[in-house]
Design an enzyme around this catalytic site. Structure first.
Site, PDB file in Angstrom:
ATOM      1  N   CYS A 386       0.983  -1.251  -0.244  1.00 45.49           N
ATOM      2  CA  CYS A 386       0.437  -0.283  -0.224  1.00 45.49           C
ATOM      3  C   CYS A 386       0.445   1.012  -0.164  1.00 45.49           C
ATOM      4  O   CYS A 386       2.188   0.969   0.018  1.00 45.49           O
ATOM      5  CB  CYS A 386      -0.301  -0.170   1.400  1.00 45.49           C
ATOM      6  SG  CYS A 386      -0.687   0.023   3.135  1.00 45.49           S
ATOM      7  N   HIS A 560     -20.198 -24.944   2.758  1.00 44.30           N
ATOM      8  CA  HIS A 560     -19.389 -26.125   2.807  1.00 44.30           C
ATOM      9  C   HIS A 560     -18.281 -25.239   4.753  1.00 44.30           C
ATOM     10  O   HIS A 560     -18.820 -24.935   4.902  1.00 44.30           O
ATOM     11  CB  HIS A 560     -18.313 -26.320   1.776  1.00 44.30           C
ATOM     12  CG  HIS A 560     -17.817 -24.708   2.123  1.00 44.30           C
ATOM     13  ND1 HIS A 560     -18.649 -23.070   1.098  1.00 44.30           N
ATOM     14  CD2 HIS A 560     -16.470 -23.718   2.085  1.00 44.30           C
ATOM     15  CE1 HIS A 560     -17.557 -22.321   1.284  1.00 44.30           C
ATOM     16  NE2 HIS A 560     -16.860 -22.180   2.075  1.00 44.30           N
TER      17      HIS A 560
END
Length: 641
Positions: A386, A560
């Site tokens: 960043c 899941h």
């Protein structure tokens, strides 16, 4: 069309250059935040209007403000250009500014610090290879002393008066704006610049030096609260929480904690960038905050950094806590009310009617960038970068590392600033607004973009790239890894039902299921009866729903289990529930439910393929309309092909 493209490129280029400058200035300030906090706390506690006034200790305030802090900035600026030698040259040049100055020379330090480092760098390059052996240390020391000393004198005699004049002019301008009650209008310019990741340069490079002059005279300054105010971002995030959908909504609770209590404001920028009209809510919140500060006569003693509610309260002068709470609260409420209008409109229109869009409202596909870099061999190191290389990238790096670990890959993931991307990086991951800058910094590297700093959907792309590169040369037997929704090719016969991923009996067409919990119990029963999982796998699916809802839009849910329960999976399997009348799933209507038990990291591959197969509501409806188990089974088993 051609002119439009040219203008777009020019705009993008200008934005990239502006962000590069902003990131550079930020990296001079951010490493020294601890010193700024020390100054703020000493001021808040021992000032005449502080908690425990102390005439002796408060004598530290002016030397900290006018000497130490500018010198630290100049040192960091020189170091960015040319390491430790540049740092010393930058510190010497900055010291000249601080002698006799009545104002804090932050702006001057940001100029002469890097310039001092650049000059000593050019000198070293000029004499490279020309110094007689054995005299290197003498030349290094004397050159640095002479050049640094000259810059120190020049800064004192010439640069300091110029910078003092500029700083005083800016301060006078701000005072004029405040006296004429026009300060709230500054939000019109500041808020758009903030969400373009220029928050640090505006805060520390422009507002803070002027605010410090106000602290010296009145003990606080509202300028310190314009950027760090956590109320504005909180209002944006709450609007998505109440009225958003999909992944952006589900990511809000974590984002709120990181933003409001962690002070990492970059977490809400992508929410605004995903729906540019929200900048109006941003501006409205900024105006409301400044008006509230003017009414309550509130301001911190220094810039709260990071901009969390904890830092805000810590740097609030005694007796002004009501002003702090009202500033944060009012700006949050105003931002929320305005943002709610645009978030609701956005999800009624764009997301529901735009084919190929993600449920989080961000169009995937910006990873199809013109990438000059390539990946050679195994991926061993991924960099998340960043502008400053601190909060935002650190948080994303941690999240990505977890994703890769869940997928079975133990790969080094490091966070850093754009300008410090190491040469041994295999992949560089940046926010989409910063990718161009990253590519300019390291054009030879392979770059990928993310749309958000918290749980971005593009992390799945990164995992897929790792899988494609790191698995391509591995020889894995079919018994170790299944790469299809159908039986492994070695056992693909009518008599191999025991190894079949999707049995016909595991496709259930029913209207008896009324909610998510009933669906999960039925899925788990089929898994257990078919020998795919243990009974405990139900806990894994329930836990997954608590961490991240698996309804992904278009009337589709793909439940899941979590990674911790991987040992409860005995073999890869699917269970399909078709509910024509719909099932209530996390406040959304779901008609197609595909339960997955993936051995190893196979569930990730299956998820990716199913998301592609059912990427639109029309495809889901067409599948449900088949109303035939055999046809459904054939379609799912042909997805891979």
């Amino acid at each position: 069309m051609e002119n439009t493209q040219i203008n777009t490129k020019k705009s993008s280029s200008f934005q990239a250059r502006f962000q590069k400058i902003g990131g550079y200035l930020s990296r001079m300030v951010i490493p020294n935040i601890g010193a700024f906090i020390a100054f703020g706390l000493i001021t808040a506690i021992f000032l005449e209007t502080g908690w425990y006034p102390n005439e002796t200790i408060i004598k530290l305030k002016d030397p900290l403000l006018k000497s130490l802090l500018p010198i630290l900035i100049g040192y960091s600026g020189g170091e960015l250009v040319y390491g430790k030698r540049g740092a010393v040259a930058g510190a010497l040049a900055t010291f000249g500014l601080t002698i006799g100055s009545d104002v804090a020379m932050f702006l001057g330090a940001m100029i002469v610090g890097p310039f001092g480092g650049w000059i000593i760098k050019k000198f070293d390059q000029a004499i490279d290879g020309k110094v007689r052996e054995g005299f290197e240390m003498i030349v290094d020391n004397f050159s640095l002393g002479i050049i640094g000393g000259i810059f120190c004198i020049l800064s004192f005699l010439f640069v300091e008066p110029i910078m003092a004049g500029i700083t005083n002019a800016l301060a006078s301008g701000v005072v004029w704006v405040m006296e004429h009650k026009l300060l709230p209008l500054s939000a019109i310019f500041i808020e758009p610049a903030r969400v373009l990741f220029l928050n640090n340069v505006i805060d520390h490079g422009i507002l803070a030096p002027i605010g410090l002059e106000q602290v010296a005279s009145q003990g606080f300054s509202p300028l310190f609260m314009i950027i760090p105010n956590p109320g504005i971002g909180l209002g944006i995030l709450l609007a998505y929480w109440f009225f958003g959908k999909g992944e952006m909504k589900e990511a809000v609770p974590g984002a709120v904690i990181i933003h409001f209590f962690g002070g990492i404001h970059e977490i809400f920028f992508p929410y605004v960038l995903a729906n540019p009209l929200l900048i109006l809510a941003d501006i409205a919140g900024g105006i409301a905050a400044i008006i509230t500060m003017q009414i309550t006569n509130y301001g911190p003693v220094y810039t709260p950094s990071p901009g969390s509610i904890i830092s805000v309260l810590a740097l609030t002068p005694r007796g002004k806590y009501l002003g702090a709470i009202l500033t944060v609260g009012v700006s949050c409420l105003v931002t929320f009310l305005v943002a709610s209008i645009f978030v609701k409109k956005y999800y009624r229109g764009y997301v529901e009617n735009s084919p190929g869009s993600n449920t989080d409202g961000l169009v995937r596909g910006f990873n199809n960038i013109e990438n000059n870099g390539t990946i050679d061999g195994q991926i061993k190191k991924i960099i998340v970068a960043c502008d400053a290389g601190m909060g935002s990238s650190a948080m994303s790096a941690s999240s990505l590392k977890k994703k890769l670990k869940e997928a079975g890959y133990n790969i080094e993931v490091v966070h850093t600033a754009l300008q410090n991307i190491p040469n041994d990086a295999d992949i560089v991951v940046t926010h989409k607004e910063l990718t161009n800058l990253a590519m300019k910094a390291k054009p030879e590297k392979y770059h990928m973009s993310i749309s958000s700093y918290i749980n971005p959907p593009e992390f799945a792309d990164v995992v897929n790239v790792v899988r494609e590169n790191n698995d391509k040369d591995m020889k894995v037997s079919s018994s170790e890894k299944i790469t299809s929704y159908e039986p492994s090719k070695e056992n693909k016969t009518p008599n191999s039902a025991s190894n079949e991923v999707l049995k016909l009996d595991n496709i259930v067409i029913t209207d008896d299921i009324k909610n998510r919990d009933e669906a999960l119990r039925l899925i788990n029963k089929h898994f257990v009866d078919g020998g795919y999982t243990t009974e405990k796998y139900l806990e894994a699916m329930v836990k997954k729903e608590k961490e991240f809802n698996t309804n992904i839009g278009n009337g589709l849910a793909i439940p899941h289990g979590t990674f911790e329960y991987k040992d409860e999976i005995l073999k890869t399997g699917l269970v399909i529930l078709v509910c024509k009348n719909g099932v209530s799933w996390n406040d959304e209507d779901v008609k197609l439910i595909i339960g997955i038990a993936g051995k190893g990291d196979e569930h990730l591959e299956i998820l990716s393929k199913l998301a592609t197969e059912f990427e639109t509501q029309e495809k889901v409806d067409e599948f449900i309309a088949l109303n035939n188990k055999t046809k459904m089974k054939n379609i799912l088993e042909s997805v891979e092909n």
